[in-house]
Write a protein that holds these residues in place. Structure first.
Motif, PDB file in Angstrom:
ATOM      1  N   SER A  50       0.802  -1.302  -0.087  1.00  0.00           N
ATOM      2  CA  SER A  50       0.007  -0.142   0.012  1.00  0.00           C
ATOM      3  C   SER A  50       0.842   1.236  -0.061  1.00  0.00           C
ATOM      4  O   SER A  50       0.710   2.362  -0.927  1.00  0.00           O
ATOM      5  CB  SER A  50      -0.899   0.046   1.196  1.00  0.00           C
ATOM      6  N   ASN A  52       3.855   1.633  -1.164  1.00  0.00           N
ATOM      7  CA  ASN A  52       4.495   1.604  -2.521  1.00  0.00           C
ATOM      8  C   ASN A  52       3.509   2.253  -3.680  1.00  0.00           C
ATOM      9  O   ASN A  52       3.866   3.127  -4.150  1.00  0.00           O
ATOM     10  CB  ASN A  52       5.023   0.308  -2.873  1.00  0.00           C
ATOM     11  N   ARG A  53       2.243   1.864  -3.424  1.00  0.00           N
ATOM     12  CA  ARG A  53       1.267   2.344  -4.195  1.00  0.00           C
ATOM     13  C   ARG A  53       0.963   3.771  -4.191  1.00  0.00           C
ATOM     14  O   ARG A  53       0.769   4.639  -5.164  1.00  0.00           O
ATOM     15  CB  ARG A  53       0.027   1.706  -4.214  1.00  0.00           C
ATOM     16  N   HIS A  54       0.879   4.241  -2.811  1.00  0.00           N
ATOM     17  CA  HIS A  54       0.694   5.659  -2.515  1.00  0.00           C
ATOM     18  C   HIS A  54       1.942   6.354  -2.760  1.00  0.00           C
ATOM     19  O   HIS A  54       1.752   7.611  -3.539  1.00  0.00           O
ATOM     20  CB  HIS A  54       0.273   5.938  -0.902  1.00  0.00           C
ATOM     21  N   SER A  56       3.983   5.965  -5.182  1.00  0.00           N
ATOM     22  CA  SER A  56       4.121   6.102  -6.639  1.00  0.00           C
ATOM     23  C   SER A  56       3.411   7.056  -7.392  1.00  0.00           C
ATOM     24  O   SER A  56       3.484   7.819  -8.172  1.00  0.00           O
ATOM     25  CB  SER A  56       4.038   4.648  -7.226  1.00  0.00           C
ATOM     26  N   LYS A  57       2.196   7.450  -6.539  1.00  0.00           N
ATOM     27  CA  LYS A  57       1.293   8.461  -6.993  1.00  0.00           C
ATOM     28  C   LYS A  57       1.831   9.967  -6.730  1.00  0.00           C
ATOM     29  O   LYS A  57       1.355  11.002  -7.372  1.00  0.00           O
ATOM     30  CB  LYS A  57       0.274   8.522  -6.372  1.00  0.00           C
ATOM     31  N   VAL A  58       2.788   9.995  -5.726  1.00  0.00           N
ATOM     32  CA  VAL A  58       3.660  11.380  -5.359  1.00  0.00           C
ATOM     33  C   VAL A  58       4.427  11.895  -6.659  1.00  0.00           C
ATOM     34  O   VAL A  58       5.262  10.995  -7.218  1.00  0.00           O
ATOM     35  CB  VAL A  58       4.152  11.266  -4.188  1.00  0.00           C
ATOM     36  N   ASP A  59       4.238  13.143  -6.919  1.00  0.00           N
ATOM     37  CA  ASP A  59       5.082  13.744  -7.991  1.00  0.00           C
ATOM     38  C   ASP A  59       6.124  14.521  -7.507  1.00  0.00           C
ATOM     39  O   ASP A  59       5.772  15.634  -7.027  1.00  0.00           O
ATOM     40  CB  ASP A  59       4.234  14.439  -9.063  1.00  0.00           C
TER      41      ASP A  59
END
Length: 86
Positions: A50, A52-54, A56-59
């Motif tokens: 979870s 890792n998924r969150h 990866s959404k951060v720019d």
């Protein structure tokens, strides 16, 4: 108040005699220990997935032009920082 060191030493002597009666070859965590460990391992795996998924959404990339324009506009719009009253 009663002397706590006497009661502590009495408890330790009683526990030491109980420990001698236990057969060290037969003491195992058992099925319950394995189930608890497996559940904890699955929970850590799910939390890492979870995270890792969150993440990866951060720019994290920010253009330098947007940063300088935004900070100047923010400073004018908000004014100087005021201390909080509590």
């Amino acid at each position: 108040m009663p002397d706590m060191s006497a009661s502590a030493s009495l408890a330790m002597t009683q526990l030491a005699t109980l420990a001698k009666e236990v057969d060290e070859d037969k003491v195992t965590p058992g099925v319950l220990g394995f189930i608890v460990f497996a559940v904890m391992a699955l929970a850590v795996w799910a939390l890492m997935k979870s995270m890792n998924r969150h993440m990866s959404k951060v720019d994290f990339a920010e253009s330098p032009a947007a940063r300088t324009e935004g900070s100047a506009e923010d400073a004018e719009a908000t004014g100087p920082a005021k201390p909080r009253q509590g």
